[in-house]
Design an enzyme around this catalytic site. Sequence first.
Site, PDB file in Angstrom:
ATOM      1  N   ARG A 148       0.833  -1.210   0.000  1.00 27.80           N
ATOM      2  CA  ARG A 148       0.000   0.000   0.000  1.00 27.80           C
ATOM      3  C   ARG A 148       0.864   1.255   0.000  1.00 27.80           C
ATOM      4  O   ARG A 148       1.778   1.399   0.795  1.00 27.80           O
ATOM      5  CB  ARG A 148      -0.925   0.008   1.208  1.00 27.80           C
ATOM      6  CG  ARG A 148      -1.804   1.256   1.298  1.00 27.80           C
ATOM      7  CD  ARG A 148      -2.917   1.089   2.288  1.00 27.80           C
ATOM      8  NE  ARG A 148      -3.854   0.052   1.859  1.00 27.80           N
ATOM      9  CZ  ARG A 148      -4.915  -0.328   2.558  1.00 27.80           C
ATOM     10  NH1 ARG A 148      -5.173   0.232   3.718  1.00 27.80           N
ATOM     11  NH2 ARG A 148      -5.710  -1.266   2.105  1.00 27.80           N
ATOM     12  N   HIS A 176     -12.264   4.533   3.295  1.00 26.64           N
ATOM     13  CA  HIS A 176     -11.675   4.195   2.001  1.00 26.64           C
ATOM     14  C   HIS A 176     -10.194   3.935   2.204  1.00 26.64           C
ATOM     15  O   HIS A 176      -9.556   4.562   3.047  1.00 26.64           O
ATOM     16  CB  HIS A 176     -11.894   5.343   0.996  1.00 26.64           C
ATOM     17  CG  HIS A 176     -11.612   4.971  -0.422  1.00 26.64           C
ATOM     18  ND1 HIS A 176     -10.345   4.937  -0.955  1.00 26.64           N
ATOM     19  CD2 HIS A 176     -12.459   4.613  -1.437  1.00 26.64           C
ATOM     20  CE1 HIS A 176     -10.412   4.585  -2.222  1.00 26.64           C
ATOM     21  NE2 HIS A 176     -11.674   4.371  -2.534  1.00 26.64           N
ATOM     22  N   ARG A 234     -15.544  -0.758 -15.275  1.00 25.75           N
ATOM     23  CA  ARG A 234     -14.123  -0.895 -14.955  1.00 25.75           C
ATOM     24  C   ARG A 234     -13.346  -1.487 -16.125  1.00 25.75           C
ATOM     25  O   ARG A 234     -12.203  -1.110 -16.394  1.00 25.75           O
ATOM     26  CB  ARG A 234     -13.955  -1.746 -13.701  1.00 25.75           C
ATOM     27  CG  ARG A 234     -12.523  -1.877 -13.203  1.00 25.75           C
ATOM     28  CD  ARG A 234     -11.839  -0.539 -12.974  1.00 25.75           C
ATOM     29  NE  ARG A 234     -12.611   0.405 -12.202  1.00 25.75           N
ATOM     30  CZ  ARG A 234     -12.697   0.382 -10.864  1.00 25.75           C
ATOM     31  NH1 ARG A 234     -12.072  -0.546 -10.180  1.00 25.75           N
ATOM     32  NH2 ARG A 234     -13.404   1.291 -10.237  1.00 25.75           N
ATOM     33  N   LEU A 270     -13.516  -7.164  -0.275  1.00 22.38           N
ATOM     34  CA  LEU A 270     -12.671  -6.007   0.016  1.00 22.38           C
ATOM     35  C   LEU A 270     -12.535  -5.103  -1.198  1.00 22.38           C
ATOM     36  O   LEU A 270     -11.875  -4.065  -1.138  1.00 22.38           O
ATOM     37  CB  LEU A 270     -11.282  -6.461   0.485  1.00 22.38           C
ATOM     38  CG  LEU A 270     -11.236  -7.236   1.798  1.00 22.38           C
ATOM     39  CD1 LEU A 270      -9.787  -7.533   2.197  1.00 22.38           C
ATOM     40  CD2 LEU A 270     -11.936  -6.470   2.915  1.00 22.38           C
ATOM     41  N   HIS A 271     -13.146  -5.518  -2.306  1.00 21.38           N
ATOM     42  CA  HIS A 271     -13.093  -4.706  -3.520  1.00 21.38           C
ATOM     43  C   HIS A 271     -14.529  -4.477  -4.004  1.00 21.38           C
ATOM     44  O   HIS A 271     -15.383  -4.084  -3.217  1.00 21.38           O
ATOM     45  CB  HIS A 271     -12.213  -5.396  -4.562  1.00 21.38           C
ATOM     46  CG  HIS A 271     -11.888  -4.545  -5.744  1.00 21.38           C
ATOM     47  ND1 HIS A 271     -11.867  -3.169  -5.711  1.00 21.38           N
ATOM     48  CD2 HIS A 271     -11.575  -4.878  -7.028  1.00 21.38           C
ATOM     49  CE1 HIS A 271     -11.545  -2.706  -6.901  1.00 21.38           C
ATOM     50  NE2 HIS A 271     -11.381  -3.714  -7.719  1.00 21.38           N
ATOM     51  N   HIS A 323      -9.954   3.808 -11.889  1.00 25.68           N
ATOM     52  CA  HIS A 323      -9.636   4.105 -10.499  1.00 25.68           C
ATOM     53  C   HIS A 323      -8.205   3.692 -10.179  1.00 25.68           C
ATOM     54  O   HIS A 323      -7.898   3.218  -9.100  1.00 25.68           O
ATOM     55  CB  HIS A 323     -10.620   3.381  -9.578  1.00 25.68           C
ATOM     56  CG  HIS A 323     -10.610   3.867  -8.156  1.00 25.68           C
ATOM     57  ND1 HIS A 323     -10.108   5.094  -7.803  1.00 25.68           N
ATOM     58  CD2 HIS A 323     -11.019   3.303  -7.007  1.00 25.68           C
ATOM     59  CE1 HIS A 323     -10.212   5.259  -6.493  1.00 25.68           C
ATOM     60  NE2 HIS A 323     -10.765   4.181  -5.985  1.00 25.68           N
ATOM     61  N   ASP A 360     -19.593   2.843  -2.211  1.00 26.62           N
ATOM     62  CA  ASP A 360     -20.313   1.586  -1.992  1.00 26.62           C
ATOM     63  C   ASP A 360     -21.580   1.784  -1.171  1.00 26.62           C
ATOM     64  O   ASP A 360     -22.525   1.000  -1.263  1.00 26.62           O
ATOM     65  CB  ASP A 360     -19.415   0.573  -1.267  1.00 26.62           C
ATOM     66  CG  ASP A 360     -18.193   0.201  -2.081  1.00 26.62           C
ATOM     67  OD1 ASP A 360     -18.278   0.283  -3.316  1.00 26.62           O
ATOM     68  OD2 ASP A 360     -17.170  -0.162  -1.487  1.00 26.62           O
TER      69      ASP A 360
END
Length: 451
Positions: free
Chosen positions: A56, A330, A418, A283-284, A249, A393
């Site tokens: 990350r 986020h 996407r 998680l996505h 994104h 979301d």
Amino acid sequence: MATTSGHITSQPVRTIFEAIEARLPSRLELFSRLAKQYSDVTLHNMTVGQVLGGMRGLPCVLWEVSGTEKAGIRYHGKSLKELLEILPRWRGSEQISPEAMIWYLYTGTVPTRTELEVFAADLARRAEPPVEVEEFCDSLSPDIASATQLMMCLSVWGNHSKFSAALVQGAPRAELWRHALEDALDSHSCTSVISARIYANKYRDGRDRTTPLNPQGDIAENFAIRMGRAGDHDFTELIRMYWSLHMDHGANVSAHTMRLSSSAWTDPYLTLASGLIAGTGILHAGAISQALRYNQAMAAALGPEPSAQAVEAYICRTLEKGLVVPGYGHALLRDVDPRLEPITRFINSRPVPASASGEQGHMLRLIGRNSTIVPEILRRRVPRMKSTAPNVDSLSGCLMYAHGLEIDFILLVMGCSRGMGFMTQYVWDRALGLAIERPLSITMDQIMAKM
């Protein structure tokens, strides 16, 4: 037409190939300069925490079409708010045209009205998938999840890849982007059409799956036609909005998965399938369905307009179980997701759809209130959260559900968007000649040896 000193001058109408070709020399020159003059310059100091934490925050993936910052995404340097002001709308629409967003991501330029219409007509011309893919789609059991069906159809579609055919024929590397673009343009419209076919087979006994498309329509309108929603203006506007807002994104899980697999020159269709697989995780993109189910349960338990105290008690029960409250916070953004503003405006400017059930209407009212109530609750109850602002979301699934989309199908709507966004990056990866991704793996023992 444009006017200069009172005189009317004609602007040349570019094809998407010509627009990309015009941008390519300057981007290749910049890429070459970075590689030759700055290849040894340190860009970031990596920490053990970043290695253990899924990389990350490491700026290690070159992304041509957008960059993600704490305040949101910037597309070729422009914010979403700026794009909402400058990108053209489709005829009779209040939303950014998805075709305009696709064009902008490819070229970094705003299409003229004529260019937009010519580009949309080209996509409409490409909007029928290969017969083999249609027949395979129709053979699938409706019991198979919608996302799984699309993954399977994309795998069959790979047999028709123009990019793969060019590789077999020995096309020059400098020309590969053209063949990749041919596949990408086919996929922009055909993926939505085959998704609508999956919907028709699964939920409508095949009705409308062969209804003639509108050659003068855009991809959102033709998607609605094949779903049996022809003439449903609000639904078509909803699709235009979501496809534009979610198109790119940066290097998130699904996008990076597609980037990794395509770096080995995987064909575009298998690349899209890999991204859809990655998107199913909660998680996505799977978080959209998770947030929808959470809001369903809350609306059933509390009703559409519970008191702030009742909402807080419900949230606290969730936290006491060691669970997260879906739809808030986020991984990167530290403020309200910029995409929420146009979504909220869409909700507030339209009544609850006539087709919506009582439950669906209740949820829309509930999440509208909770967007202001829950962040403060989380700030007090979970002080370690870096951001408690609602994310996209928290509204996306509920709004699509209220407009008649089954939970199982919502991921495909997001996947279409996407995929459109990533295909613009796919083409630029081939145009810039980017290398295959080869990150170095390291064990914990090796890390300790360096301490």
